[in-house]
Design a protein around this motif. Structure first.
Motif, PDB file in Angstrom:
ATOM      1  N   MET A   1      -7.485  19.006 -22.751  1.00 49.38           N
ATOM      2  CA  MET A   1      -8.907  19.247 -22.584  1.00 49.38           C
ATOM      3  C   MET A   1      -9.119  20.685 -22.142  1.00 49.38           C
ATOM      4  O   MET A   1      -8.425  21.190 -21.277  1.00 49.38           O
ATOM      5  N   LYS A   2     -10.098  21.329 -22.773  1.00 46.29           N
ATOM      6  CA  LYS A   2     -10.502  22.668 -22.364  1.00 46.29           C
ATOM      7  C   LYS A   2     -11.956  22.596 -21.903  1.00 46.29           C
ATOM      8  O   LYS A   2     -12.793  21.980 -22.557  1.00 46.29           O
TER       9      LYS A   2
ATOM     10  N   VAL B   1     -18.692  27.981 -10.984  1.00 39.97           N
ATOM     11  CA  VAL B   1     -17.479  28.781 -11.175  1.00 39.97           C
ATOM     12  C   VAL B   1     -16.397  27.807 -11.645  1.00 39.97           C
ATOM     13  O   VAL B   1     -16.184  26.769 -11.018  1.00 39.97           O
ATOM     14  N   LEU B   2     -15.742  28.140 -12.722  1.00 39.03           N
ATOM     15  CA  LEU B   2     -14.689  27.288 -13.274  1.00 39.03           C
ATOM     16  C   LEU B   2     -13.359  27.630 -12.602  1.00 39.03           C
ATOM     17  O   LEU B   2     -12.901  28.769 -12.665  1.00 39.03           O
ATOM     18  N   LEU B   3     -12.760  26.641 -11.956  1.00 40.02           N
ATOM     19  CA  LEU B   3     -11.489  26.840 -11.264  1.00 40.02           C
ATOM     20  C   LEU B   3     -10.293  26.541 -12.164  1.00 40.02           C
ATOM     21  O   LEU B   3      -9.230  27.130 -11.998  1.00 40.02           O
ATOM     22  N   GLN B   4     -10.466  25.597 -13.093  1.00 42.51           N
ATOM     23  CA  GLN B   4      -9.382  25.202 -13.997  1.00 42.51           C
ATOM     24  C   GLN B   4      -9.933  25.037 -15.406  1.00 42.51           C
ATOM     25  O   GLN B   4     -10.655  24.076 -15.663  1.00 42.51           O
ATOM     26  N   GLU B   5      -9.578  25.937 -16.289  1.00 39.38           N
ATOM     27  CA  GLU B   5     -10.045  25.857 -17.672  1.00 39.38           C
ATOM     28  C   GLU B   5      -9.396  24.693 -18.417  1.00 39.38           C
ATOM     29  O   GLU B   5     -10.004  24.090 -19.295  1.00 39.38           O
ATOM     30  N   ASN B   6      -8.155  24.384 -18.069  1.00 40.23           N
ATOM     31  CA  ASN B   6      -7.412  23.289 -18.693  1.00 40.23           C
ATOM     32  C   ASN B   6      -6.921  22.347 -17.598  1.00 40.23           C
ATOM     33  O   ASN B   6      -5.749  22.398 -17.209  1.00 40.23           O
ATOM     34  N   PRO B   7      -7.811  21.502 -17.078  1.00 41.56           N
ATOM     35  CA  PRO B   7      -7.419  20.620 -15.978  1.00 41.56           C
ATOM     36  C   PRO B   7      -6.376  19.590 -16.409  1.00 41.56           C
ATOM     37  O   PRO B   7      -6.318  19.220 -17.583  1.00 41.56           O
ATOM     38  N   PRO B   8      -5.551  19.133 -15.461  1.00 40.53           N
ATOM     39  CA  PRO B   8      -4.554  18.116 -15.791  1.00 40.53           C
ATOM     40  C   PRO B   8      -5.216  16.797 -16.188  1.00 40.53           C
ATOM     41  O   PRO B   8      -6.362  16.527 -15.828  1.00 40.53           O
ATOM     42  N   GLU B   9      -4.476  15.993 -16.905  1.00 37.34           N
ATOM     43  CA  GLU B   9      -5.006  14.745 -17.456  1.00 37.34           C
ATOM     44  C   GLU B   9      -5.604  13.831 -16.393  1.00 37.34           C
ATOM     45  O   GLU B   9      -6.588  13.147 -16.638  1.00 37.34           O
ATOM     46  N   GLU B  10      -5.043  13.823 -15.206  1.00 42.47           N
ATOM     47  CA  GLU B  10      -5.562  12.936 -14.155  1.00 42.47           C
ATOM     48  C   GLU B  10      -6.971  13.310 -13.692  1.00 42.47           C
ATOM     49  O   GLU B  10      -7.639  12.525 -13.029  1.00 42.47           O
ATOM     50  N   LEU B  11      -7.458  14.490 -14.074  1.00 50.61           N
ATOM     51  CA  LEU B  11      -8.817  14.903 -13.710  1.00 50.61           C
ATOM     52  C   LEU B  11      -9.808  14.761 -14.866  1.00 50.61           C
ATOM     53  O   LEU B  11     -11.003  15.010 -14.688  1.00 50.61           O
TER      54      LEU B  11
END
Length: 64
Positions: free
Chosen positions: A1-2, A34-44
């Motif tokens: 996910m992006k 503000v985007l902290l993670q452009e490609n968050p891990p699957e658990e999120l």
């Protein structure tokens, strides 16, 4: 996910931060996202999808 955000559309409601605080934050001066993670891990992913759905300005786009 992006995750892609449109800061120009953001109204600073902060719903994204409440739904996924590991991925989103807000600027102190105006509350804009503000985007902290452009490609968050699957658990999120569930939290990030919820954040995108509840954003009143539709400022969050998701690409799989």
């Amino acid at each position: 996910m992006k995750v892609v955000i449109d800061q120009d559309r953001c109204v600073g409601a902060g719903q994204c931060v409440l739904a996924a605080p590991e991925v989103f934050d807000q600027r102190e001066e105006d509350g804009i996202v503000v985007l902290l993670q452009e490609n968050p891990p699957e658990e999120l992913h569930t939290q990030v999808r919820e954040a995108a759905q509840i954003c009143p300005a539709l400022a969050i786009e998701l690409a799989d």
